[in-house]
Motif scaffolding. Structure first.
Motif, mmCIF file in Angstrom:
data_model
loop_
_atom_site.group_PDB
_atom_site.id
_atom_site.type_symbol
_atom_site.label_atom_id
_atom_site.label_comp_id
_atom_site.label_asym_id
_atom_site.label_seq_id
_atom_site.Cartn_x
_atom_site.Cartn_y
_atom_site.Cartn_z
ATOM 1 N N PRO A 1 -28.127 -54.869 -33.611
ATOM 2 C CA PRO A 1 -29.197 -55.379 -32.851
ATOM 3 C C PRO A 1 -30.630 -54.573 -32.879
ATOM 4 N N THR A 2 -30.612 -53.395 -33.565
ATOM 5 C CA THR A 2 -31.896 -52.663 -33.910
ATOM 6 C C THR A 2 -31.673 -51.949 -34.940
ATOM 7 N N THR A 3 -32.794 -51.647 -36.038
ATOM 8 C CA THR A 3 -32.753 -51.248 -37.196
ATOM 9 C C THR A 3 -32.451 -49.718 -37.028
ATOM 10 N N TRP A 4 -31.320 -49.421 -38.113
ATOM 11 C CA TRP A 4 -31.172 -47.969 -38.173
ATOM 12 C C TRP A 4 -31.799 -47.304 -39.394
ATOM 13 N N PRO A 5 -32.662 -46.161 -38.990
ATOM 14 C CA PRO A 5 -33.318 -45.498 -40.216
ATOM 15 C C PRO A 5 -32.510 -44.542 -40.689
ATOM 16 N N ALA A 6 -32.684 -44.130 -41.863
ATOM 17 C CA ALA A 6 -31.920 -42.994 -42.724
ATOM 18 C C ALA A 6 -32.361 -41.648 -42.075
ATOM 19 N N ARG A 7 -33.899 -41.699 -41.656
ATOM 20 C CA ARG A 7 -34.329 -40.318 -41.200
ATOM 21 C C ARG A 7 -35.467 -40.676 -40.241
ATOM 22 N N LEU A 8 -35.776 -40.030 -39.502
ATOM 23 C CA LEU A 8 -36.586 -40.520 -38.085
ATOM 24 C C LEU A 8 -37.815 -40.478 -38.707
ATOM 25 N N ALA A 9 -38.318 -39.707 -39.933
ATOM 26 C CA ALA A 9 -39.525 -39.763 -40.446
ATOM 27 C C ALA A 9 -39.814 -41.105 -41.174
ATOM 28 N N ASP A 10 -39.026 -41.827 -41.314
ATOM 29 C CA ASP A 10 -39.070 -43.124 -41.939
ATOM 30 C C ASP A 10 -39.417 -44.276 -41.039
ATOM 31 N N ALA A 11 -39.023 -43.915 -39.746
ATOM 32 C CA ALA A 11 -39.360 -45.128 -38.668
ATOM 33 C C ALA A 11 -40.785 -45.436 -38.562
ATOM 34 N N PRO A 12 -40.984 -46.651 -38.431
ATOM 35 C CA PRO A 12 -42.581 -46.856 -38.551
ATOM 36 C C PRO A 12 -43.423 -46.523 -37.047
ATOM 37 N N VAL A 13 -42.421 -46.824 -36.136
ATOM 38 C CA VAL A 13 -43.182 -46.425 -34.731
ATOM 39 C C VAL A 13 -41.956 -45.369 -33.889
ATOM 40 N N THR A 14 -42.678 -44.144 -33.611
ATOM 41 C CA THR A 14 -42.049 -43.096 -33.007
ATOM 42 C C THR A 14 -42.583 -42.458 -31.667
ATOM 43 N N GLU A 15 -43.904 -42.837 -31.507
ATOM 44 C CA GLU A 15 -44.617 -42.022 -30.605
ATOM 45 C C GLU A 15 -43.939 -42.456 -29.228
ATOM 46 N N VAL A 16 -43.831 -41.504 -28.647
ATOM 47 C CA VAL A 16 -43.117 -41.724 -27.052
ATOM 48 C C VAL A 16 -43.959 -40.741 -25.920
ATOM 49 N N ASP A 17 -44.750 -39.671 -26.557
ATOM 50 C CA ASP A 17 -45.477 -38.760 -26.013
ATOM 51 C C ASP A 17 -46.909 -39.319 -25.462
ATOM 52 N N PRO A 18 -47.200 -39.210 -24.189
ATOM 53 C CA PRO A 18 -48.461 -39.569 -23.870
ATOM 54 C C PRO A 18 -49.358 -38.542 -24.230
ATOM 55 N N ARG A 19 -50.763 -39.042 -24.383
ATOM 56 C CA ARG A 19 -51.723 -38.105 -24.796
ATOM 57 C C ARG A 19 -52.757 -38.315 -23.658
ATOM 58 N N GLU A 20 -53.072 -37.140 -22.673
ATOM 59 C CA GLU A 20 -53.846 -37.249 -21.558
ATOM 60 C C GLU A 20 -53.359 -38.357 -20.432
ATOM 61 N N GLY A 21 -52.229 -38.480 -20.554
ATOM 62 C CA GLY A 21 -51.579 -39.606 -19.498
ATOM 63 C C GLY A 21 -51.433 -40.936 -20.113
ATOM 64 N N GLU A 22 -51.824 -41.315 -21.374
ATOM 65 C CA GLU A 22 -51.979 -42.672 -22.044
ATOM 66 C C GLU A 22 -51.014 -42.686 -22.950
ATOM 67 N N LEU A 23 -50.294 -43.692 -23.235
ATOM 68 C CA LEU A 23 -49.563 -43.901 -24.599
ATOM 69 C C LEU A 23 -49.781 -45.531 -25.135
ATOM 70 N N ALA A 24 -50.569 -45.314 -26.374
ATOM 71 C CA ALA A 24 -51.159 -46.183 -26.947
ATOM 72 C C ALA A 24 -50.169 -46.857 -28.079
ATOM 73 N N TYR A 25 -49.981 -48.329 -27.577
ATOM 74 C CA TYR A 25 -48.965 -49.199 -28.458
ATOM 75 C C TYR A 25 -49.993 -49.559 -29.549
ATOM 76 N N GLY A 26 -50.478 -48.664 -29.915
ATOM 77 C CA GLY A 26 -51.405 -48.995 -31.358
ATOM 78 C C GLY A 26 -50.675 -49.944 -32.598
ATOM 79 N N GLU A 27 -49.305 -49.891 -32.682
ATOM 80 C CA GLU A 27 -48.856 -50.790 -33.500
ATOM 81 C C GLU A 27 -48.984 -52.387 -33.406
ATOM 82 N N GLY A 28 -49.391 -52.706 -32.091
ATOM 83 C CA GLY A 28 -49.303 -53.966 -31.819
ATOM 84 C C GLY A 28 -48.006 -54.901 -31.714
ATOM 85 N N VAL A 29 -48.151 -55.946 -32.380
ATOM 86 C CA VAL A 29 -46.661 -56.683 -32.549
ATOM 87 C C VAL A 29 -45.863 -56.469 -33.552
#
Length: 825
Positions: free
Chosen positions: A652-680
């Motif tokens: 039900p979800t894509t399984w990466p070979a390495r974390l570095a390969d995953a296109p979207v990994t950011e979960v740490d907010p910056r100054e309280g904000e987390l940007a979903y910059g990848e869009g759709v």
């Protein structure tokens, strides 16, 4: 009079009988898990409980056992909404047994990043698959006359700074991805409740979000149920009630109740808003059957289900076989017991099964079947040889195997107020204490009893929680002091926090010793929850890691087949924090590599709720993903490994070979904000956009037979919703199940950037060897639409699309054109 009219009449009569103070009190928790009873209007207390894999009830303790189903990622891996509906029905059955009226599940947030700490508690990276499984689950729960609470509304896709983070989500992504499962479930399953998340979305806290809760959820989608805050998420009285929040949990200290009545009297809140919220809460009570004069939504629940049997079925149907190579002329799986003289079972997780994720999803089953238990029972005596090989984690865990404990409650004078038997070392009382015990009188809780080691050597002990502790093992005091947390700690630190080592004691195998952990309860002023939470922790003697590996390799070398179980730990996957790595903890990767070097029939079982890195995956004979498989883990695993049942799961979800390969990994907010910059572009949409290849693609999964795809036909009348008819043939040698997946590729070009393709439909088919099976699959209408941000509306994009039928997004077998003419939606 119809039931609907009678229910409405009873709700209106009850509302007219209430004054402002009672209406405001009705919207505030009366405790950790309940809404208040009001006998004069015939209203009984309404009880809530966490899910989603079981029904814990009001007691967060192993003293009140619960059925434990496989994790939501596992349920989604079945790709079977009807099985999800049966899961919901058995949980409704559990809820009725425990006196629960509203189940706080399912979670339909998305797998935006593989690092999300509660990844295991959500279904998928794809909103359509999430919606299909979530709809089935909600329908099943409510079939049983118990309300479902769809959560966490919305964009609660990570845990870091979860109470304060502002998730900045573009409107198109919000509509096409994150709101989409909620919209579908509301439209098709009519849930009784939706839970407002902790986080902000685009600058507004979800418990105060007028646009999303009132304008979208209620007005646009027609939701007629209640909105309930996540626990402690409601922070402001006026903003919450104006923002559309009906229920502030938990109580009794909350922003509603007296504070809400005072806000009305001060002219800050119109009483009409309180009336509207109270009306919805009374309707919830009426549906649940706790309001006199109002017919319950369900008066005759479905026939009882065998919970253990269903847990076993879901588990084996969820297992995803991602690799199965030919060794000496035959596939590595299934293992043929008749031709196998010796099977090596290796890994610490084979003996101590990881069956569910940490946090509020945790329940306490009456029994757990480990892989070692399951295979030992299924194989003839003398066939199975076990060695731990490598410990999944070095941290202390809640005391379990070998402990016999009782929680004894005392007041400040040392007088015993009450006691409760413990099934493990955790005390987690939130709003409901043992008989005879009040929070005001309670001073200490002692976890006291005996421990019988199963290994000789230095055993480690520790604590988790805040307050005073005195830990004594075999007459030796290991710690006597206070444990505190910082001012910015998660409010649930005592439940979810890190373990603290307190010392070691040398013990002998089989020789019982006395053990005591006395906890002095902390009572902070104005604490929102009257809770008692602490844990006695333990770790068995740590043998030399090199010797453990050498022993496992020797056992594997002498076996016809080697099964290695690897796993994550509670400190790797849990509510309360996100992951920082996808690597398996400890030396488990080394264990697999060394076993594979001496046994060509090495099968690896991956026991995790979310993707992990598998650096050895191409060097082993078979890889089976079993998620967090619930209490019947071992029985289901034996069924599949030995061929009694086929592994039925698809990713039900894509399984990466390495974390570095995953296109979207950011979960740490910056100054309280987390940007979903990848869009759709998340999940497989992002992988295809990046033209990257994962270890295992979305939808991938093998069975024990083979399939050919023979025909794909599309019926479409231009603007009507198309239906794909697919015919497949079982070309293998045994009966099997196939999950037929339909992907829709958009026309190239155009003014709107769209994913290369998206899941638009699926169906499960079964057939005997040589036989065909056929399914008519209605394509998701939203697959042809985009959210027009300028117009703030859905817009259908006409053109010639390509429907692709296959086994995964990377294994598409047949294509057919789909012509869409259509006006804008």
């Amino acid at each position: 009079m119809s039931d609907d009219r009678a229910r409405t009449a009873a709700v209106e009569a009850a509302l007219r009988a209430l004054g402002l103070d009672d209406k405001a009190r009705l919207l505030a928790g009366d405790g950790m898990w309940t809404l208040p009873a009001m006998p004069r209007i015939g209203l009984r207390a309404l009880v809530m409980s966490d899910g989603p894999v079981g029904v814990r009830g009001v007691r967060w303790t192993a003293g009140d056992p619960s059925l434990a189903l496989p994790s939501p990622t596992a349920l989604a891996a079945t790709w079977d909404p009807e099985l999800a509906r049966r899961a919901g029905r058995v949980l409704a059955q559990e809820a009725r047994r425990k006196g629960v009226h509203l189940l706080l599940a399912p979670t339909v947030n998305l797998h935006r990043s593989p690092l999300g700490g509660r990844h295991f508690e959500a279904y998928s990276e794809d909103p359509y698959l999430t919606a299909e499984i979530g709809t089935g689950y909600v329908l099943g729960v409510q079939d049983g006359g118990v309300g479902a609470t769809v959560k966490h509304f919305v964009a609660n896709d990570a845990e870091t700074e979860r109470f304060t983070v502002d998730n900045r989500v573009p409107e198109r992504a919000l509509r096409e991805l994150y709101l989409a499962p909620f919209e579908a479930v509301v439209e098709r399953a009519r849930p009784w409740a939706v839970m407002a998340a902790y986080n902000q979305v685009n600058g507004v806290s979800m418990t105060e979000n007028h646009h999303l809760q009132n304008e979208v959820l209620r007005e646009e989608w027609g939701f007629d149920g209640c909105t309930v805050s996540d626990w402690l998420a409601a922070r402001d009285t006026v903003r919450a009630v104006r923002g559309g929040l009906d229920i502030a949990m938990p109580g009794p200290r909350t922003v509603y109740g007296p504070a809400l009545a005072a806000a009305v009297r001060a002219g800050e809140v119109p009483e009409a808003l309180v009336d509207a919220a109270a009306r919805r809460v009374l309707l919830l009570a009426a549906r649940a059957g706790v309001l006199d004069g109002a017919p319950a939504a369900v008066t005759r629940p479905p026939a009882p289900l065998d919970g253990e049997a269903l847990a076993r079925e879901i588990a084996r149907r969820s297992f995803v076989l991602v690799r199965n190579e030919v060794v000496d002329g035959a596939r590595a799986l299934p293992i043929d017991p008749a031709r196998t003289r010796r099977v090596a079972l290796l890994g610490g997780a084979a003996r101590d099964a990881r069956i569910l994720g940490g946090g509020s999803a945790q329940v306490f089953p009456a029994r757990v079947v480990s892989p070692l238990d399951g295979l030992r029972a299924a194989l003839p005596d003398g066939v199975l040889a076990y060695a731990p090989g490598a410990d999944p984690g070095a941290e202390l865990m809640v005391a379990g195997q070998g402990f016999s404990l009782t929680a004894v409650c005392r007041d400040a004078a040392g007088r015993v107020l009450g006691r409760e038997e413990m099934a493990d070392g955790a005390v987690q009382w939130a709003g409901d204490l043992p008989d005879g015990v009040t929070h005001a009188a309670l001073h200490t809780v002692e976890a006291i009893g005996t421990f019988t080691p199963r290994e000789s050597g230095p055993h480690s002990f520790g604590t988790r929680g805040t307050g005073g502790f005195r830990l004594t093992v075999d007459g030796r005091v290991l710690f006597d002091g206070t444990q505190a947390t910082g001012p910015d700690a998660d409010p649930f630190e005592a439940f979810l926090g890190a373990p603290v080592p307190r010392g070691e004691v040398a013990l002998e195998e089989g020789k019982p010793v006395d053990i005591s952990l006395v906890h002095t309860v902390t009572k902070p002023a104005n604490a929102p929850i009257e809770a008692v939470a602490f844990s006695l922790l333990h770790r068995e003697p740590r043998r030399d890691p090199d010797a453990l590996l050498a022993e496992a390799v020797a056992v594997a070398a002498a076996a016809d087949a080697a099964v290695v179980v690897v796993a994550t730990t509670e400190r790797a996957e849990s509510e309360g924090f996100d992951r920082t790595t996808l690597a398996l903890p400890g030396r488990q990767d080394e264990l697999v590599a060394r076993v594979a070097a001496v046994n060509p029939r090495t099968v690896v079982v991956v026991n995790s709720g979310a993707p992990v890195e598998l650096p050895w995956r191409d060097g082993v004979a078979a890889v089976l993903l079993d998620w967090f498989p619930g209490q019947e883990a071992g029985t289901a695993l034996a069924d599949v490994l030995l061929g009694a049942e086929e592994p039925g799961g698809r990713l039900p979800t894509t399984w990466p070979a390495r974390l570095a390969d995953a296109p979207v990994t950011e979960v740490d907010p910056r100054e309280g904000e987390l940007a979903y910059g990848e869009g759709v572009f998340i999940g497989y949409r992002a992988w295809e956009k990046a033209r990257a290849v994962p270890a295992y693609a979305f939808g991938h999964g093998l069975g024990y037979t083979d399939w050919s795809y023979e025909a794909l036909d599309i019926r479409s009348e231009g603007t009507d919703d198309p239906v794909a008819t697919v015919r497949v043939r079982n070309t293998g040698t045994r009966f099997g199940r196939e999950v037929v997946q339909i992907y829709l590729a958009a026309p190239r070009g155009g003014e709107v950037e769209r994913p290369v393709r998206r899941l638009a439909g699926f169906a499960s088919l079964e057939a005997a060897p040589g036989r065909t099976a056929e399914a008519a699959i209605a394509l998701d209408p939203r697959a042809f639409d985009v959210w027009d941000e300028a117009a703030a509306a859905w817009r259908r994009l006409p053109g010639t699309y390509t429907a692709e039928a296959g086994r995964s997004i990377a294994d598409r077998r047949l294509t057919a054109p789909v012509r869409i003419d259509g006006p804008a939606v």
